[in-house]
Design an enzyme around this catalytic site. Structure first.
Site, mmCIF file in Angstrom:
data_model
loop_
_atom_site.group_PDB
_atom_site.id
_atom_site.type_symbol
_atom_site.label_atom_id
_atom_site.label_comp_id
_atom_site.label_asym_id
_atom_site.label_seq_id
_atom_site.Cartn_x
_atom_site.Cartn_y
_atom_site.Cartn_z
ATOM 1 N N ARG A 67 -9.715 1.803 9.531
ATOM 2 C CA ARG A 67 -9.264 0.440 9.844
ATOM 3 C C ARG A 67 -10.452 -0.447 10.213
ATOM 4 O O ARG A 67 -10.329 -1.669 10.239
ATOM 5 C CB ARG A 67 -8.280 0.467 11.019
ATOM 6 N N ARG A 95 12.636 -9.588 4.893
ATOM 7 C CA ARG A 95 13.224 -8.237 4.900
ATOM 8 C C ARG A 95 14.354 -8.140 5.927
ATOM 9 O O ARG A 95 14.269 -8.715 7.005
ATOM 10 C CB ARG A 95 12.137 -7.196 5.229
ATOM 11 N N ARG A 145 -0.243 -9.535 13.002
ATOM 12 C CA ARG A 145 -0.767 -8.377 12.267
ATOM 13 C C ARG A 145 -1.769 -8.806 11.190
ATOM 14 O O ARG A 145 -2.766 -8.125 10.945
ATOM 15 C CB ARG A 145 0.395 -7.589 11.637
ATOM 16 N N LYS A 190 0.832 -1.224 0.000
ATOM 17 C CA LYS A 190 0.000 0.000 0.000
ATOM 18 C C LYS A 190 0.861 1.266 0.000
ATOM 19 O O LYS A 190 0.603 2.190 -0.754
ATOM 20 C CB LYS A 190 -0.929 0.030 1.227
ATOM 21 N N ARG A 199 13.715 -6.512 11.675
ATOM 22 C CA ARG A 199 12.930 -5.628 12.543
ATOM 23 C C ARG A 199 11.888 -6.460 13.280
ATOM 24 O O ARG A 199 11.412 -7.470 12.769
ATOM 25 C CB ARG A 199 12.199 -4.560 11.718
#
Length: 212
Positions: free
Chosen positions: A88, A123, A167, A13, A156
Site C-alpha cells: 500500500r 451500490r 478512501r 481490482k 454499506r
C-alpha cells in the site's frame, strides 16, 4: 506470473484478480486473509501479529512481509500469484523487494475519482441475504427491495459518499506513488478501468502478453 493489481478502491481490482487467478490457475493472496489464517494457526509470526492487534496497534510491515513470505513459499504459488491488499506504500514495496518477493508485472487500473464515486455510492446490499445491486448498473425490480428475498436494500458504510471520498484521499496520498516506484523498475502497465469488465480483462491479458 507474479502480479500486483493497483487501483483506487472500487476500481475493480477484486473482480479482475478473481478472473485472472482462474484464467492463469494461480492463487490470489489477500494479506487480510493470510494474516487471519496465521493468527488462527498460531504460527510464530501469527502470534507476533496477534500481540499487536490485541493491543489495538497496526501490524508492522516487517511482520506482514514475514507472513507474505511464508505464504508465497507454499506449493500452490510455484507458478505465480496475485498479491491483493499489499503493498500500500513505498516502504512496503521496498520491503517486499528486499525480502526477495519480486513481481513480474504491476497492473494499474486507471479510473477517474468521479466514476468511482458514482460506482460505489450507487451500490446497495440486501440487509437480509446480502445480495448486491447497483441503482444504475444492476437495479432491483422494485426500488429498495431485494429481488431474491424481499429484504430492505441498504448502503454499506464503506459506500457512503463521505467514506468513499476519504478512501480515495488515502489512496492518492499513500498508494498512488507506487506507480512511480514500479515504473522505475520497468514493471508498470496501465489499463483503462472505465470500461466493461470483459474489456478490462482483455486489456490486462494483453498487457501481460497473454492471448485472451
Amino acid at each position: 506470473m507474479k502480479l500486483i493489481l493497483l487501483g483506487a478502491p472500487g476500481a475493480g481490482k477484486g473482480t479482475q484478480a478473481e478472473i485472472i487467478a482462474a484464467r492463469l490457475n494461480i492463487p490470489t493472496i489477500s494479506t487480510g486473509n493470510i494474516l487471519r489464517e496465521a493468527i488462527r494457526n498460531g504460527t510464530p509470526i501469527g502470534l507476533q501479529a496477534k500481540q499487536f492487534m490485541d493491543n489495538g496497534m497496526l501490524v508492522p510491515d516487517d511482520v506482514i512481509i514475514g507472513i507474505v513470505r511464508e505464504r508465497v513459499a507454499r506449493e500452490d504459488c510455484a507458478n505465480g500469484y496475485i498479491l491483493d491488499g499489499m503493498p500500500r506504500t513505498i516502504p512496503q514495496a521496498q520491503a517486499l523487494e528486499a525480502a526477495g518477493i519480486q513481481m513480474d508485472c504491476v497492473i494499474s487500473i486507471e479510473i477517474d475519482d468521479a466514476v468511482i464515486e458514482q460506482r460505489m455510492t450507487g451500490r446497495r446490499v440486501c440487509s437480509k441475504c446480502g445480495a448486491s445491486y447497483h441503482i444504475v448498473a444492476n437495479p432491483p425490480k422494485t426500488e429498495g427491495i431485494c429481488n431474491a428475498c424481499g429484504g430492505e436494500l441498504v448502503i454499506r458504510k464503506d459506500d457512503k459518499p463521505e467514506t468513499v471520498r476519504q478512501r480515495l484521499e488515502v489512496f492518492h496520498r499513500e498508494t498512488e506513488a507506487l506507480k512511480g516506484f514500479y515504473e522505475k523498475l520497468g514493471k508498470l502497465k496501465l489499463v483503462e478501468g472505465n470500461q466493461p469488465i470483459e474489456d478490462a480483462t482483455r486489456d490486462i491479458m494483453a498487457a501481460l502478453g497473454i492471448k485472451a
